[in-house]
Design an enzyme around this catalytic site. Structure first.
Site, PDB file in Angstrom:
ATOM      1  N   ALA A 239      62.535 -48.363  -5.340  1.00  0.00           N
ATOM      2  CA  ALA A 239      62.307 -49.790  -5.606  1.00  0.00           C
ATOM      3  C   ALA A 239      63.302 -50.364  -6.619  1.00  0.00           C
ATOM      4  O   ALA A 239      63.299 -51.573  -6.860  1.00  0.00           O
ATOM      5  CB  ALA A 239      60.876 -50.004  -6.102  1.00  0.00           C
ATOM      6  N   ASP A 240      64.145 -49.509  -7.208  1.00  0.00           N
ATOM      7  CA  ASP A 240      65.075 -49.985  -8.231  1.00  0.00           C
ATOM      8  C   ASP A 240      66.163 -50.856  -7.605  1.00  0.00           C
ATOM      9  O   ASP A 240      66.854 -50.446  -6.664  1.00  0.00           O
ATOM     10  CB  ASP A 240      65.713 -48.786  -8.949  1.00  0.00           C
ATOM     11  CG  ASP A 240      66.604 -49.221 -10.095  1.00  0.00           C
ATOM     12  OD1 ASP A 240      66.090 -49.372 -11.210  1.00  0.00           O
ATOM     13  OD2 ASP A 240      67.812 -49.417  -9.859  1.00  0.00           O
ATOM     14  N   ILE A 241      66.327 -52.053  -8.143  1.00  0.00           N
ATOM     15  CA  ILE A 241      67.282 -53.015  -7.587  1.00  0.00           C
ATOM     16  C   ILE A 241      68.720 -52.513  -7.713  1.00  0.00           C
ATOM     17  O   ILE A 241      69.551 -52.714  -6.822  1.00  0.00           O
ATOM     18  CB  ILE A 241      67.119 -54.381  -8.279  1.00  0.00           C
ATOM     19  CG1 ILE A 241      65.750 -54.979  -7.933  1.00  0.00           C
ATOM     20  CG2 ILE A 241      68.224 -55.345  -7.857  1.00  0.00           C
ATOM     21  CD1 ILE A 241      65.408 -56.242  -8.691  1.00  0.00           C
ATOM     22  N   TRP A 281      73.969 -45.760  -9.937  1.00  0.00           N
ATOM     23  CA  TRP A 281      74.001 -46.761 -11.014  1.00  0.00           C
ATOM     24  C   TRP A 281      75.405 -46.850 -11.594  1.00  0.00           C
ATOM     25  O   TRP A 281      75.919 -47.928 -11.840  1.00  0.00           O
ATOM     26  CB  TRP A 281      73.007 -46.386 -12.112  1.00  0.00           C
ATOM     27  CG  TRP A 281      71.577 -46.722 -11.826  1.00  0.00           C
ATOM     28  CD1 TRP A 281      71.100 -47.859 -11.244  1.00  0.00           C
ATOM     29  CD2 TRP A 281      70.428 -45.918 -12.105  1.00  0.00           C
ATOM     30  NE1 TRP A 281      69.730 -47.804 -11.144  1.00  0.00           N
ATOM     31  CE2 TRP A 281      69.287 -46.626 -11.668  1.00  0.00           C
ATOM     32  CE3 TRP A 281      70.247 -44.660 -12.691  1.00  0.00           C
ATOM     33  CZ2 TRP A 281      67.991 -46.132 -11.794  1.00  0.00           C
ATOM     34  CZ3 TRP A 281      68.963 -44.167 -12.824  1.00  0.00           C
ATOM     35  CH2 TRP A 281      67.853 -44.890 -12.380  1.00  0.00           C
TER      36      TRP A 281
END
Length: 293
Positions: A239-241, A281
């Site tokens: 769910a991490d954008i 990331w």
């Protein structure tokens, strides 16, 4: 002073680059050093970690104005993941779609927050706000209720936060609900109802099941605590954008990938999903760094 030699590859300059996003960090990138706030028993001490080697032959010099023991060295080894070889992880990803990202960021470890309580508070503060404002709020929190030693800021202790009023937190421009989460969770820790520092003995599933019972702690917060507080190696927060955007960029998609797509792609990255998360990331982090300036 203590000298530490570890197995390469280990890219400390990229560690410093990522840590520098946090305004509370005391970093000298030219010197290749960071000052780490730790406790020796109940006494706060500051240890400077300075890189003296290369990516392939990493070494570090540890110095402090206070004496420190093997216990503090062990804490630093855990924080900076010095005892975990990065080579097998890089090898694992060399034949995957993430190969180029892992080659570009070769030897970047999953560095932990300096303390588990600090990590939990930061996770709660960062909930549902953009990164720049999240760091601003965290800095206000620490400057208001923590303390400074040798130019390095220490987060407040759980017992100190437990004694605050909700209005003390909302005065920092946080919501009443977030103030309740911060103080009420700190009370549970201070009173021994939440034995935070015993969590390392439990599985990811046990920790998730235990912590989501606490008001204000959901799966996102637990996943971040597992990643950056406990260094668990196989977590992939779908769910991490940021991860969604990184995969959108990597795959050349017109829109963010679906949950099913991410679940399918991530199968070949096990059992090192946490490193897949970190490197994804990293692949978009120049954009992130612009946001926090």
């Amino acid at each position: 002073m203590l000298n530490v030699n570890i197995e390469g590859p280990y890219q400390f300059d990229r560690v410093l680059q990522r840590l520098s996003i946090d305004p509370l960090m005391v970093i000298d990138q030219a010197e290749r050093s960071v000052k780490v706030p730790l406790y020796k028993g109940d006494t706060p001490i500051v240890i400077k970690v300075k890189a003296t080697g290369t990516t392939d032959r990493p070494s570090f010099e540890l110095t402090s104005s206070s004496t420190f023991t093997n216990e503090e060295e062990d804490k630093l080894r855990a924080i900076f993941q010095w005892d975990k070889s990065m080579q097998p992880i890089g090898d694992h990803f060399s034949s995957t779609v993430l190969a180029d990202i892992f080659e570009e960021h070769k030897g970047t470890p999953l560095v932990l927050d300096f303390d588990l309580y600090h990590c939990l508070m930061k996770c709660i503060i960062h909930q549902q706000v953009n990164m720049k404002f999240a760091h601003t709020l965290t800095e206000r929190f620490v400057h208001s209720f923590g303390f400074e030693v040798e130019g390095v800021w220490f987060y407040p202790r759980p017992e100190d936060v437990a004694n605050l009023d909700y209005e003390d937190i909302t005065a920092l421009k946080m919501s009443r609900r977030k103030a309740e989460y911060i103080i009420d969770t700190s009370k549970l820790i201070a009173d021994g109802e939440l034995p935070l520092y015993d969590l390392h003995n439990k599985s990811d599933e046990e920790i998730l099941k235990e912590l989501i019972k606490i008001r204000g702690i959901g799966p996102w917060t637990v996943q971040n605590l597992l990643l950056f507080g406990l260094g668990r190696p196989n977590l992939f927060p779908i769910a991490d954008i940021g991860i969604q955007n990184a995969l959108k960029k990597l795959k050349g998609l017109d829109q963010k990938p679906t949950t099913l797509q991410m679940q399918e792609w991530s199968k070949e990255w096990e059992p090192y999903l946490s490193y897949a998360s970190l490197y994804l990331w990293r692949s978009i982090e120049p954009q992130v760094e612009e946001l926090v300036k």
